[in-house]
Design an enzyme around this catalytic site. Structure first.
Site, PDB file in Angstrom:
ATOM      1  N   VAL A   1       0.825  -1.211   0.000  1.00  0.00           N
ATOM      2  CA  VAL A   1       0.000   0.000   0.000  1.00  0.00           C
ATOM      3  C   VAL A   1       0.862   1.265   0.000  1.00  0.00           C
ATOM      4  O   VAL A   1       0.396   2.344   0.356  1.00  0.00           O
ATOM      5  CB  VAL A   1      -0.984   0.012   1.192  1.00  0.00           C
ATOM      6  N   CYS A   2       2.112   1.115  -0.397  1.00  0.00           N
ATOM      7  CA  CYS A   2       3.012   2.268  -0.497  1.00  0.00           C
ATOM      8  C   CYS A   2       3.184   2.649  -1.963  1.00  0.00           C
ATOM      9  O   CYS A   2       3.393   1.775  -2.815  1.00  0.00           O
ATOM     10  CB  CYS A   2       4.375   1.954   0.116  1.00  0.00           C
ATOM     11  N   ILE A   3       3.078   3.936  -2.266  1.00  0.00           N
ATOM     12  CA  ILE A   3       3.231   4.396  -3.652  1.00  0.00           C
ATOM     13  C   ILE A   3       4.360   5.423  -3.774  1.00  0.00           C
ATOM     14  O   ILE A   3       4.377   6.239  -4.686  1.00  0.00           O
ATOM     15  CB  ILE A   3       1.907   4.971  -4.196  1.00  0.00           C
TER      16      ILE A   3
END
Length: 327
Positions: free
Chosen positions: A175-177
């Protein structure tokens, strides 16, 4: 020099088995020591609000697992430390680097936690170095984990400042961008970054992010991790704090990044996103399965404990280990 560093990630690596020397996989010892304490597994749930809360932390500590409480309930941190210590359990909390955190750390002298994690996205920073030094001055017996970083230079600087362990991984999480929003990070080469950083480290490394399967835990240990922080595999359980949502009769749980707008409460400097994961069973069942799979890994490594994983050979197979199969 980085140009001399082989670039690969978890799906590119296959470990090579050695002769098994134990009679049963259940004989394999998965325990790990961090500081003065030993834990059942070399894994720790990510210190994120949809992964861990006080009840999950208490359950993990009682069962002999390491945990790190998130830093997003600032007022609740001192009561949490007291709650854990009253039960004879370790207290492991997170802090940031803002000015008020210095006063907070000083206030812990009367009841110091066993572990403090300095938790910011770009941990190779003067602000982190100053906070490490402050914690070590005020709470010299507390084990300090600092991160996140992605280079050997960062590891050395944080260790030299007094960090007892460093957390390696910038943006490889589900869930890291960060890599998309900034162009920077270890997404896509997290395992190679871990290897690179571990070669420079004198103290424990915690691999953080990019873990998609239980086999990735063994690979992390092979390339230098003492502990492995995991988000998505621990999200979505019955005990998980993430909100439960029903879609077409099927239950899902929210999982979002610490730098997402859902965590921040505003769309500002966003480097995380929210996803829905199918609701899972109990967290304890996942931990037992992880332990059993890691015991199998140790048996394939030809050893009796997790140290055997550090010495196995490997091959780089570049995105082909699934051979068309899905997980």
């Amino acid at each position: 020099m980085f140009n001399e560093t082989p670039v690969f990630d978890y799906e590119d690596i296959q470990l090579i088995p050695n002769k098994c020397i134990i009679n049963s996989r259940s004989e394999a010892d998965t325990t790990v020591t961090l500081g003065k304490y030993s834990f059942k597994l070399p894994v720790v749930p990510a210190n994120m609000q949809t992964i861990i809360d006080e009840d999950v932390a208490e359950m993990l500590a009682k069962d002999g697992y390491f945990y790190i409480m998130h830093r997003f309930d600032e007022a609740g941190r001192i009561p949490f430390i007291k709650r854990m210590h009253e039960q004879g359990l370790i207290a492991s909390i997170s802090v940031g680097v803002k000015e008020y955190e210095y006063e907070f750390v000083t206030s812990l002298k009367a009841d110091a936690p066993e572990f403090i994690t300095i938790d910011i996205a770009h941990g190779h920073a003067e602000s982190v170095i100053k906070m490490i030094q402050h914690i070590k001055k005020e709470l010299p017996e507390t084990f300090v984990i600092a991160g996140n970083v992605g280079t050997p230079e960062a590891v050395r600087e944080l260790e030299n400042a007094g960090a007892d362990a460093t957390k390696v991984g910038i943006g490889p999480g589900k869930v890291c961008i960060t890599k998309v929003k900034t162009g920077f990070g270890t997404g896509g080469w997290q395992l190679a970054a871990l290897r690179w950083c571990a070669k420079a480290a004198r103290k424990p490394i915690i691999a953080d992010g990019g873990i998609r399967t239980h086999g990735d835990i063994a690979k992390s240990i092979r390339f230098g991790a003492s502990m492995v922080m995991i988000g998505s595999l621990f999200a979505g359980h019955i005990e998980s704090p993430g909100k439960t949502i029903e879609v077409d009769g099927e239950k899902f749980k929210e999982y979002y990044g610490s730098a997402s707008e859902y965590q921040k409460g505003a769309y500002k400097n966003v480097e995380g996103k929210k996803i829905l994961l199918p609701a899972k069973g109990h967290l304890k069942d996942t931990l037992v399965e992880m332990e059993q799979d890691l015991q199998s890994s140790i048996s394939y490594a030809g050893g009796r404990d997790i140290t055997s994983l550090k010495h196995v050979d490997y091959v780089i197979v570049k995105n082909s280990i699934w051979n068309g199969d899905s997980i």
